[in-house]
Design a protein around this motif. Structure first.
Motif, short mmCIF file in Angstrom:
data_model
loop_
_atom_site.label_atom_id
_atom_site.label_comp_id
_atom_site.label_asym_id
_atom_site.label_seq_id
_atom_site.Cartn_x
_atom_site.Cartn_y
_atom_site.Cartn_z
N ASN A 1 -2.19 -65.16 17.26
CA ASN A 1 -1.83 -65.87 15.99
C ASN A 1 -2.92 -65.44 14.87
OD1 ASN A 1 0.28 -67.39 17.15
ND2 ASN A 1 -1.51 -68.27 18.23
N TRP A 2 -2.52 -65.37 13.74
CA TRP A 2 -3.44 -65.40 12.67
C TRP A 2 -3.27 -66.59 11.85
CZ3 TRP A 2 -7.33 -61.89 11.88
CH2 TRP A 2 -7.11 -60.80 12.61
N TYR A 3 -4.25 -67.29 11.37
CA TYR A 3 -4.45 -68.59 10.70
C TYR A 3 -5.18 -67.90 9.48
CZ TYR A 3 -2.86 -71.64 14.36
OH TYR A 3 -2.02 -72.18 15.56
N ARG A 4 -5.21 -68.77 8.47
CA ARG A 4 -5.83 -68.79 7.13
C ARG A 4 -6.26 -70.35 6.73
NH1 ARG A 4 -2.01 -65.70 3.05
NH2 ARG A 4 -0.66 -67.68 2.56
N GLN A 5 -7.51 -70.18 6.11
CA GLN A 5 -7.83 -71.49 5.68
C GLN A 5 -8.34 -71.11 4.31
OE1 GLN A 5 -10.59 -73.88 8.02
NE2 GLN A 5 -10.04 -75.69 6.94
N ALA A 6 -7.95 -71.77 3.16
CA ALA A 6 -8.44 -71.55 1.87
C ALA A 6 -9.48 -72.80 1.32
CB ALA A 6 -7.46 -71.69 0.76
N PRO A 7 -10.43 -72.67 0.61
CA PRO A 7 -11.26 -73.76 0.04
C PRO A 7 -10.72 -75.15 0.06
CG PRO A 7 -11.99 -71.85 -0.86
CD PRO A 7 -10.47 -71.62 -0.10
N GLY A 8 -10.78 -76.27 0.70
CA GLY A 8 -10.29 -77.40 0.37
C GLY A 8 -8.90 -77.70 0.88
N GLU A 9 -8.52 -76.83 1.56
CA GLU A 9 -7.11 -76.80 2.38
C GLU A 9 -7.44 -76.84 3.95
OE1 GLU A 9 -4.94 -74.58 -1.21
OE2 GLU A 9 -4.41 -74.28 0.80
N GLU A 10 -6.13 -77.14 4.55
CA GLU A 10 -6.03 -77.14 5.98
C GLU A 10 -5.74 -75.67 6.48
OE1 GLU A 10 -4.15 -81.39 6.63
OE2 GLU A 10 -3.28 -79.85 7.19
N ARG A 11 -6.23 -75.55 7.61
CA ARG A 11 -5.86 -74.07 8.38
C ARG A 11 -4.54 -74.20 8.75
NH1 ARG A 11 -10.02 -71.98 12.96
NH2 ARG A 11 -11.53 -72.82 11.38
N ASP A 12 -3.95 -73.06 8.31
CA ASP A 12 -2.29 -72.83 8.67
C ASP A 12 -2.08 -71.46 9.15
OD1 ASP A 12 -1.82 -74.37 5.33
OD2 ASP A 12 -1.81 -75.32 7.25
N VAL A 13 -1.25 -71.57 9.90
CA VAL A 13 -0.74 -70.25 10.67
C VAL A 13 -0.11 -69.38 9.73
CG1 VAL A 13 1.23 -71.31 11.52
CG2 VAL A 13 0.47 -69.45 12.71
N VAL A 14 -0.23 -68.10 9.96
CA VAL A 14 -0.02 -67.06 8.89
C VAL A 14 1.16 -66.30 9.66
CG1 VAL A 14 -0.32 -64.92 7.77
CG2 VAL A 14 -2.00 -67.14 7.73
N ALA A 15 0.91 -65.91 10.82
CA ALA A 15 1.99 -65.13 11.73
C ALA A 15 1.64 -65.09 13.16
CB ALA A 15 1.78 -63.47 11.34
N SER A 16 2.59 -65.08 14.11
CA SER A 16 2.38 -65.07 15.44
C SER A 16 3.18 -63.95 16.21
CB SER A 16 2.90 -66.47 16.07
OG SER A 16 2.21 -67.53 15.53
N ILE A 17 2.78 -63.63 17.36
CA ILE A 17 3.22 -62.52 17.96
C ILE A 17 3.11 -62.94 19.67
CG2 ILE A 17 1.34 -60.91 18.21
CD1 ILE A 17 3.30 -58.73 17.91
N THR A 18 4.21 -62.84 20.39
CA THR A 18 4.12 -63.00 21.84
C THR A 18 3.81 -61.85 22.57
OG1 THR A 18 6.48 -62.20 22.11
CG2 THR A 18 6.13 -64.72 21.47
N LYS A 19 3.54 -61.96 24.03
CA LYS A 19 3.39 -60.59 24.53
C LYS A 19 4.34 -59.81 24.79
CE LYS A 19 2.65 -61.91 29.06
NZ LYS A 19 1.97 -62.49 30.01
N GLY A 20 5.49 -60.23 24.48
CA GLY A 20 6.54 -59.37 24.53
C GLY A 20 7.02 -58.91 23.14
N GLY A 21 6.18 -59.21 22.15
CA GLY A 21 6.26 -58.44 20.67
C GLY A 21 7.35 -59.31 19.73
N SER A 22 7.73 -60.47 20.29
CA SER A 22 8.43 -61.21 19.15
C SER A 22 7.70 -61.77 18.27
CB SER A 22 9.22 -62.33 19.84
OG SER A 22 10.25 -61.86 20.91
N THR A 23 8.12 -61.71 17.00
CA THR A 23 6.96 -62.42 15.85
C THR A 23 7.54 -63.40 15.21
OG1 THR A 23 7.90 -60.68 14.32
CG2 THR A 23 6.17 -59.90 15.57
N ASN A 24 6.67 -64.29 14.32
CA ASN A 24 7.16 -65.23 13.47
C ASN A 24 6.10 -65.34 12.26
OD1 ASN A 24 8.97 -67.26 12.83
ND2 ASN A 24 7.27 -68.89 13.46
N TYR A 25 6.61 -65.62 11.12
CA TYR A 25 6.01 -65.60 9.92
C TYR A 25 6.10 -66.75 9.17
CZ TYR A 25 5.58 -60.59 10.73
OH TYR A 25 5.33 -59.18 11.34
N ALA A 26 5.02 -67.22 8.46
CA ALA A 26 5.00 -68.29 7.29
C ALA A 26 5.91 -67.70 6.24
CB ALA A 26 3.60 -68.68 6.94
N ASP A 27 6.58 -68.55 5.74
CA ASP A 27 7.55 -68.26 4.44
C ASP A 27 6.78 -67.47 3.38
OD1 ASP A 27 9.62 -71.18 4.68
OD2 ASP A 27 9.61 -69.24 5.95
#
Length: 126
Positions: A35-61
């Motif tokens: 997974n990739w997460y990101r955290q801006a100053p003063g904000e929570e860490r949120d997931v940006v994108a994920s990928i399984t071992k098989g290559g399935s992906t998911n993204y933040a809107d």
């Protein structure tokens, strides 16, 4: 000892592109989700994108259609291609490896764990 090392962050103008990389090292047998997460100053860490071992992906809107996550299982490496960057994409980006099966020399056994990289700064500004 499993370690994740990120690279590729930096300063880019709005509309520009960056490619982040994250390499996992250690006595790794397999990594389930990366997974990739990101955290801006003063904000929570949120997931940006994920990928399984098989290559399935998911993204933040907020990044759909602009970011692409990919991985090389043979190299235990995950990538994040970021296009059409916006100032609101400015953040520290963290790599996460979820359900990593690895050998622990300290325990003399296989263990399953989750691991984080140290983060890499991405700044989008003119």
């Amino acid at each position: 000892q499993v370690q994740l090392v990120e690279s590729g962050g930096g300063l880019v103008q709005p509309g520009g592109s960056l490619r982040l990389s994250c390499a996992a090292s250690g006595s790794i047998f397999s990594i389930d989700m990366m997974n990739w997460y990101r955290q801006a100053p003063g904000e929570e860490r949120d997931v940006v994108a994920s990928i399984t071992k098989g290559g399935s992906t998911n993204y933040a809107d907020s990044v759909k259609g602009r970011f692409t996550i990919s991985r090389d299982n043979a190299k235990n490496t995950v990538y994040l291609q970021m296009n059409s960057l916006k100032p609101e994409d400015t953040a520290v980006y963290y790599c996460n490896a979820d359900r990593v099966l690895a050998f622990s020399a300290a325990l003399g056994a296989r263990v399953v764990g989750d691991y984080w990289g140290q983060g890499t700064q991405v700044t989008v500004s003119s």
